[in-house]
Scaffold this motif. Sequence first.
Motif, PDB file in Angstrom:
ATOM      1  N   VAL A 174       0.834  -1.203   0.000  1.00  0.00           N
ATOM      2  CA  VAL A 174       0.000   0.000   0.000  1.00  0.00           C
ATOM      3  C   VAL A 174       0.865   1.248   0.000  1.00  0.00           C
ATOM      4  N   LEU A 175       1.932   1.234   0.797  1.00  0.00           N
ATOM      5  CA  LEU A 175       2.828   2.382   0.841  1.00  0.00           C
ATOM      6  C   LEU A 175       3.536   2.593  -0.499  1.00  0.00           C
ATOM      7  N   LEU A 176       3.755   1.513  -1.247  1.00  0.00           N
ATOM      8  CA  LEU A 176       4.336   1.656  -2.580  1.00  0.00           C
ATOM      9  C   LEU A 176       3.325   2.205  -3.576  1.00  0.00           C
ATOM     10  N   ALA A 177       2.054   1.868  -3.392  1.00  0.00           N
ATOM     11  CA  ALA A 177       1.021   2.332  -4.321  1.00  0.00           C
ATOM     12  C   ALA A 177       0.678   3.801  -4.120  1.00  0.00           C
ATOM     13  N   LEU A 178       0.805   4.317  -2.897  1.00  0.00           N
ATOM     14  CA  LEU A 178       0.416   5.697  -2.609  1.00  0.00           C
ATOM     15  C   LEU A 178       1.158   6.716  -3.471  1.00  0.00           C
TER      16      LEU A 178
END
Length: 319
Positions: free
Chosen positions: A37-41
């Motif tokens: 999720v942190l990579l997608a943000l």
Amino acid sequence: MPAAWAPPGSPAAPPTANRSPAGDFALLGLALLLPAVLLALPGHALIALLPARDPGLRAPMCFFLRQLALLELCFSLDGVPRLLVTLLRPGLGVSPAGCALQLLLVLSCGASEGFLLTAMAWDRSVAICRPLRYGAIMSPRLCHLLAAACWPPGVPVSLVFTAWLFRFPFCGPRGIRRFFCDIAPLLSLVCADTRLFEANVLAAAVLVIMVPLRLIAASYVGILATVLRMPSARGRHKALSTCACHLIVVVLFYGTTGVIRLRPKASYSPESKQVVSLSYTLVTPMLNPLIYSLRNKEVKAALGRLFVQRRGTHIPSPF
């Protein structure tokens, strides 16, 4: 204090990893979700902010792409604070109010994304079927009206079903074998007759899923009919290539949404349900920025211009 749910035959988890205060819900498997999720943000944020910085991304399709990125950003941000809290304090569960709020946002964002994909399909249909009038039809005012109409429709329905679901009594272990609070795992914890609720959820899901899907299909039927009438193979390839990224996102979104929403208590194995849940909450939001940035020429060109500008600002002057 009940322990979090675990499949039969699995080893018991450490007490600090699976226990939460009485009345709270324990979400299992969050550690796998947070890094992705942190990579997608950043990808969503970049696509959402790029059109504001680059004049070359003022086309209607880029406007709708920005709306989709903002929607995916809201969906991702819905779970990040809870993921951080759960990882930093493993024994802390999700309160019923927090779980209800997360469910409300998940359902609302899912419904809004379906309507937004419908608007994007209609935009592609107008661009290919009526290219000479595309600029006049897809005016900035109409684009803003369509975007404004896509965001709120899912809120009332989501609010009704969230309030209804949390009026049921919950009993037994409150471990949710998912990555977020959702209808299916919460229903498995209810110790009451939920047949009426499930019937209404199914009816609403069919309406919210099938109506936009039929409109998208109608748009692509018109696109295909127009493409088949084009005389040159190059023209047909160019027209279809403009729809490829949208079509991929539609397949990913409706493929996972249909399984989760149309059969919330289907007799899939827990592992299968987790895979579908993972695809719905993680894979699709992660792939959307990649799909649009790699297959959309305007976005790739804007990213290239932004990269060149950034490099230019860091090149030291020879004087």
